[in-house]
Scaffold this active site. Sequence first.
Site, PDB file in Angstrom:
ATOM      1  CD  GLU A   1      -3.052  -1.043   2.189  1.00  0.00           C
ATOM      2  OE1 GLU A   1      -4.174  -1.520   1.935  1.00  0.00           O
ATOM      3  OE2 GLU A   1      -2.782  -0.563   3.299  1.00  0.00           O
TER       4      GLU A   1
ATOM      5  CB  CYS B   1       4.338  -0.684  17.048  1.00  0.00           C
ATOM      6  SG  CYS B   1       6.098  -0.394  16.748  1.00  0.00           S
TER       7      CYS B   1
ATOM      8  CB  CYS C   1       1.267  -0.016  14.274  1.00  0.00           C
ATOM      9  SG  CYS C   1       1.549   0.097  12.498  1.00  0.00           S
TER      10      CYS C   1
ATOM     11  CB  CYS D   1      -0.360   7.653  10.859  1.00  0.00           C
ATOM     12  SG  CYS D   1       0.210   9.165  10.144  1.00  0.00           S
TER      13      CYS D   1
HETATM   14  N1  SAH Z   1       8.323   1.624  11.060  1.00  0.00           N
HETATM   15  C1  SAH Z   1       8.535   3.030  10.826  1.00  0.00           C
HETATM   16  C2  SAH Z   1       7.778   3.505   9.623  1.00  0.00           C
HETATM   17  C3  SAH Z   1       6.267   3.520   9.799  1.00  0.00           C
HETATM   18  S1  SAH Z   1       5.843   5.162  10.012  1.00  0.00           S
HETATM   19  C4  SAH Z   1       8.206   3.802  12.080  1.00  0.00           C
HETATM   20  O1  SAH Z   1       7.687   3.213  13.012  1.00  0.00           O
HETATM   21  O2  SAH Z   1       8.514   4.982  12.155  1.00  0.00           O
HETATM   22  C5  SAH Z   1       4.224   5.113  10.493  1.00  0.00           C
HETATM   23  C6  SAH Z   1       3.964   6.135  11.565  1.00  0.00           C
HETATM   24  O3  SAH Z   1       2.607   6.034  11.950  1.00  0.00           O
HETATM   25  C7  SAH Z   1       4.791   5.868  12.800  1.00  0.00           C
HETATM   26  O4  SAH Z   1       5.158   7.050  13.454  1.00  0.00           O
HETATM   27  C8  SAH Z   1       3.805   5.096  13.627  1.00  0.00           C
HETATM   28  O5  SAH Z   1       4.156   5.090  14.968  1.00  0.00           O
HETATM   29  C9  SAH Z   1       2.530   5.850  13.340  1.00  0.00           C
HETATM   30  N2  SAH Z   1       1.356   5.061  13.657  1.00  0.00           N
HETATM   31  C10 SAH Z   1       1.228   3.729  13.657  1.00  0.00           C
HETATM   32  N3  SAH Z   1      -0.015   3.367  14.012  1.00  0.00           N
HETATM   33  C11 SAH Z   1      -0.691   4.502  14.234  1.00  0.00           C
HETATM   34  C12 SAH Z   1      -2.028   4.780  14.591  1.00  0.00           C
HETATM   35  N4  SAH Z   1      -2.906   3.808  14.776  1.00  0.00           N
HETATM   36  N5  SAH Z   1      -2.397   6.071  14.724  1.00  0.00           N
HETATM   37  C13 SAH Z   1      -1.510   7.062  14.491  1.00  0.00           C
HETATM   38  N6  SAH Z   1      -0.230   6.857  14.143  1.00  0.00           N
HETATM   39  C14 SAH Z   1       0.166   5.586  14.013  1.00  0.00           C
END
Ligand code: SAH
Length: 365
Positions: A91, A115, A118, A334
Site C-alpha cells: 500500500e 508495535c 499499529c 498513519c
Molecule cells: N516503522 C517506521 C515507519 C512507519 S511510520 C516507524 O515506526 O517509524 C508510520 C507512523 O505512523 C509511525 O510514526 C507510527 O508510529 C505511526 N502510527 C502507527 N499506528 C498509528 C495509529 N494507529 N495512529 C496514528 N499513528 C500511528
Amino acid sequence: MTLHLKDLDPAALREAFAERGLPAYRADQVAGWVYGRGVEDPAQMTDLPASLRDELGTDLVLRALEPEAFEHSVDGTVKGALRTADDRIVEAVVIPEEERTTLCVSTQVGCPLACSFCATGALGFGRNLHTREIIDQVCRMREGLPPGRTLTNVVFMGMGEPLLNLPEVIPAIRTLLHPRGFAMAPRRVTVSTAGVVPKIRELLEAVPVNLAVSLHAARDEVRDVLVPINKRYPLAELLDTLRSLPRLSRRHPVFFEYTLMEGVNDDPEDARRLVRLLRGIPSKLNLIPMNPHTDAPYRPPAPEVASRFMGELVRGGLTTTLRRSRGGDIDAACGQLAARGRAAGRFTGRAVASQGERGTAEAPS
Ligand code: SAH
C-alpha cells in the site's frame, strides 16, 4: 540474464549498460524515459535504435507492481493497493496539500516490529520489498495524480520498518535523489524509524535525507509496550545516538512522531518529561492523535487533552505541530495500512478477513 531496471539507481544503470557494451548515454536515455517521462515500454523509447529497444524488451523488466485498487478519501488522499509479482499487496498513499503533494511509501510487506497500536504491526511480517517495488510505488501513484500536480515529497512511513531493509531502501532513495532519477531535493525525502538504533548512522551516511523517529512515549515502561523494539534499544540509547549525529541543526532537525493515546501517553507530566529528554537535540515534534482501528485497544484523547499536551511542549521550547489526520475514511491514515481492501474483497465478514490478511502476510516457513 534478466535485469530489473528499477533495482538500479541511474549510476548503477550506467554500469549495467557498460557491462553489456552499451554507452553511458544509452542508460541515461532509458532512465530519462522511465523516471523523467514515466514511459515503461521500450518500444516507445523512440530515440533508441530498434535493436536496443528489442534487447531491452526481452532482457529488461521495467515494472514491478501492478495496480490492484485505488481508494479516494473525501479529503483528496488516495490509497493505492499495488500487487507484486508474487501476489503480495503493497500500500502507498498520496496526500495532497496546498503547497505540496506527499507520497507515503511502504518498505516491507507487513512489519516485524509489532508495535501494539499499529495495524501493520498486527499483520506480522511478510517480506522485505525490493528496491524496484519501492520505486514502483512512486511510478504507479504518480500516474494517478490530477493534472498539474507533481509529487513534491516522499516519506518512508508506510508499511514496514525502513531501517530493517536498508540494502533495498538506500538504492531507492538514490533513485529519488538522482538528477537522472526523480531529481528530488534530499530534504524532501524523510525516512521514519521506530528506533533501530544501530542502523541510523548507516542510513544517514549513505544518503542525506531527513530522519523521523517514532517516539510515542517519554518513559521506557510505556515505550516497551507501544514500541517493543525499545526493549532492545531503550530511550537513553536512542536519544544518545541522535545527539551524536553530525550535521543536525535548527535547519536540519530530527522529526519526532508522537501518537497520542488516551490515558496511555497523554498526561501533561509526559509532555514535561519529553521536554527534558529532547533537550539538546535540534528537533521538531509531530503529535498524531491515535487513528483507531480494530486491531488495537487505543483511542485518541479528547481535543482539549491534546491541546494541553501540546501547550506543555511549546512552553518547554519544543517546536511542535499537531498533525491533521488524512485519509481516515479509507484506512489510509498513519498506522492503518493493513491491506484490508484486498481481504475484504476476498472474504466475507470482518473476523475472517482479518485472519486472511494475517495468513497472507506471514513469512513462508
Ligand atoms: N516503522 C517506521 C515507519 C512507519 S511510520 C516507524 O515506526 O517509524 C508510520 C507512523 O505512523 C509511525 O510514526 C507510527 O508510529 C505511526 N502510527 C502507527 N499506528 C498509528 C495509529 N494507529 N495512529 C496514528 N499513528 C500511528
